[in-house]
Motif scaffolding. Structure first.
Motif: not given
Lengths: 398, 112
Positions: A35, A186-188, A384-385
């Protein structure tokens, strides 16, 4: 031949339909990312369209459709639309120019797949300008502007090589230069808004009627054939991918719409050369091999994030070859492999091989140059943001 | 009984959930939240100007567990949720007075 008002009316509408495919790609991709990068994906599609629009009217159209220089590129006779006016044969020259413009804009929008969720907007604008000039314009010239592929007799009705192989392999090259997203594997990174992806896919399917039928450049029987085979191939692709995904688990809606797009990609070069029964085969095979290409991409750990390579690149290769297999003289005046014309298939193979290598290598070099000078990628903290906030200062969240 | 409230990085959720499950903790309530800690969010730099991103998206987990399990829950969240950078989150433990199940007339004692 004078201007034909029926043809002109039809191509005006087709041009508008194809334009809608660019934000369609934005919504399709926007739903597939996280998102925090939703606005970014849609914005990149609009930016691609805007950059290419200005480039195209200044010199891109001339490079693609100006008088041939050595089979490689057009000259600058139409620089700044000099000599491109309201007259023409069948349709106004200006209308042909803008119909081709919307193709070029869409192609760059597809390329954004390779840099999703991690590209600097400024660097993408510079890259996009270079890419459309040095990759898209020559390819359009080769296929449609009287370049070597056209001289050789390669068939590409609506842009299998020019639009789809070029954007798919460019996205792959770009992904290799920019690197994987932080946390990839590693992350979804599940799609955050599947209905939006389905809406984007629907707009693509809808716009594709203008894309393929309009490529007849007239409101005639050939346009009708292109319209029909486009729809048939899309449906066959949607069902093929749906069933393939079902075997592995659930009949996923994202798989279904991806299969429809794979079918649309594959029929694009063939739309003016094959009949509806061949379109079933072309679409169904596209759905299967593009899904296999996606699984291969995931298995190799490549972060070509939104699968432009698997769907447009591999689908485009299949479509260009399928044109040489299934072409029938009753539709487009040329027979393919199954009607005994072996040489047409070889011509298609040569065309595909050259375009794959050219698009991949030139994109890789351009991306490296932009990366080493401006930097293609945002900082880790900006990533990241999310690009919505870090690149646009906007957010989908209240 | 204790209520454990954990504010975590959203991208670490799957790992944390698996880590908790390995210790037998399955029940939880998850909420999408935004917040900031002592660093006041993240400050991005654009051509010399700073642009603060005040509230960062996080997930809030709420779990009611036996007092004896609290240390194991905290350890599982720390093991799976830590990156070592600012923003890894907080864990808060609170006493629970009583729990009533809606489906039945059961109530669980607040002791233990």
């Amino acid at each position: 031949m004078a201007i034909d008002t029926g043809d002109t009316a039809f191509i005006l509408i087709c041009t508008a339909l194809v334009m809608l495919m660019t934000p369609g790609v934005g919504l399709f991709y926007g739903g597939l990312v996280r998102r925090k990068n939703f606005i970014s994906m849609i914005a990149l599609a609009f930016i691609a369209f805007s950059v290419v629009t200005i480039q195209w009217v200044l010199f891109g159209y001339s490079l693609a459709f100006g008088s041939d220089i050595g089979g490689l590129i057009g000259n600058l006779e139409f620089f700044a639309l000099r000599g491109v006016g309201m007259g023409g044969e069948g349709i106004p020259d200006l209308l042909f120019m803008v119909f081709q413009l919307v193709f070029a804009g869409l192609t760059l929008a597809i390329v954004t797949s390779g840099v999703a969720e991690r590209v600097k907007v400024g660097s993408f604008i510079v890259f996009g300008l270079l890419w459309t000039t040095l990759v898209y314009d020559p390819l359009a010239h080769w296929a449609w502007g009287g370049g070597w592929a056209a001289q050789l007799g390669a068939l590409d009705f609506a842009g299998g090589t020019v639009v789809h192989i070029s954007s798919g392999f460019a996205a792959l090259a770009l992904a290799l230069v920019i690197g994987k997203r932080v946390g990839f594997g590693a992350y979804g990174m599940e799609p955050h808004n599947i209905p939006m992806t389905l809406l984007g896919g629907a707009l693509l399917w809808f716009g594709w009627f203008g894309f393929n039928a309009g490529s007849a450049l007239a409101a005639n029987g050939l346009a009708a054939n292109a319209f029909v085979v486009t729809n048939v191939s899309a449906a066959a692709g949607a069902l093929a991918w749906l069933f393939a995904a079902w075997i592995r688990g659930k009949p996923s809606s994202v798989g279904m719409i991806s299969g429809a797009i794979a079918g649309l990609v594959a029929i694009t070069p063939a739309a003016g050369f094959v009949d509806a029964m061949s379109a079933i085969a072309i679409g169904a095979v596209a759905g299967i091999i593009c899904y296999a290409a996606l699984l291969f991409r995931v298995g190799r750990g490549l972060d070509e994030s939104l699968d432009a390579w698997a769907v447009h690149g591999v689908g485009g290769v299949w479509g260009a070859l399928a044109t040489g297999i299934f072409a029938v003289a009753a539709v487009g005046g040329v027979d393919g492999l199954i009607y005994g014309n072996v040489s047409q298939f070889f011509i298609q193979m040569i065309d595909v091989a050259v375009v794959v290598v050219y698009a991949f290598v030139v994109t890789f070099v351009l991306a490296k140059i932009v990366d080493m000078t401006l930097g293609l990628r945002v900082s880790e903290e900006e990533e990241y943001v999310g690009l919505d906030i870090s690149q646009h200062g906007e957010s989908t969240q209240v | 009984m204790r209520m454990v409230v954990a504010i975590i990085r959203p991208e670490k959720f799957d790992d944390i959930k698996a880590g908790l499950e390995a210790k037998g903790i399955v029940g939880m309530t998850v909420t999408e939240v935004r917040g900031r800690g002592a660093q006041k969010g993240i400050s991005l730099q654009f051509r010399g100007k700073s642009m603060p991103v005040d509230l960062i998206p996080k997930l809030k987990l709420e779990m009611v567990v036996k007092a004896a399990d609290v240390d194991a829950v905290i350890q599982a969240i720390r093991d799976a949720g830590r990156t070592g950078k600012y923003g890894d989150g907080k864990i808060i433990v609170m006493p629970v007075e009583a729990i009533y199940k809606v489906r039945t007339d059961e109530s669980e004692s607040s002791g233990g």
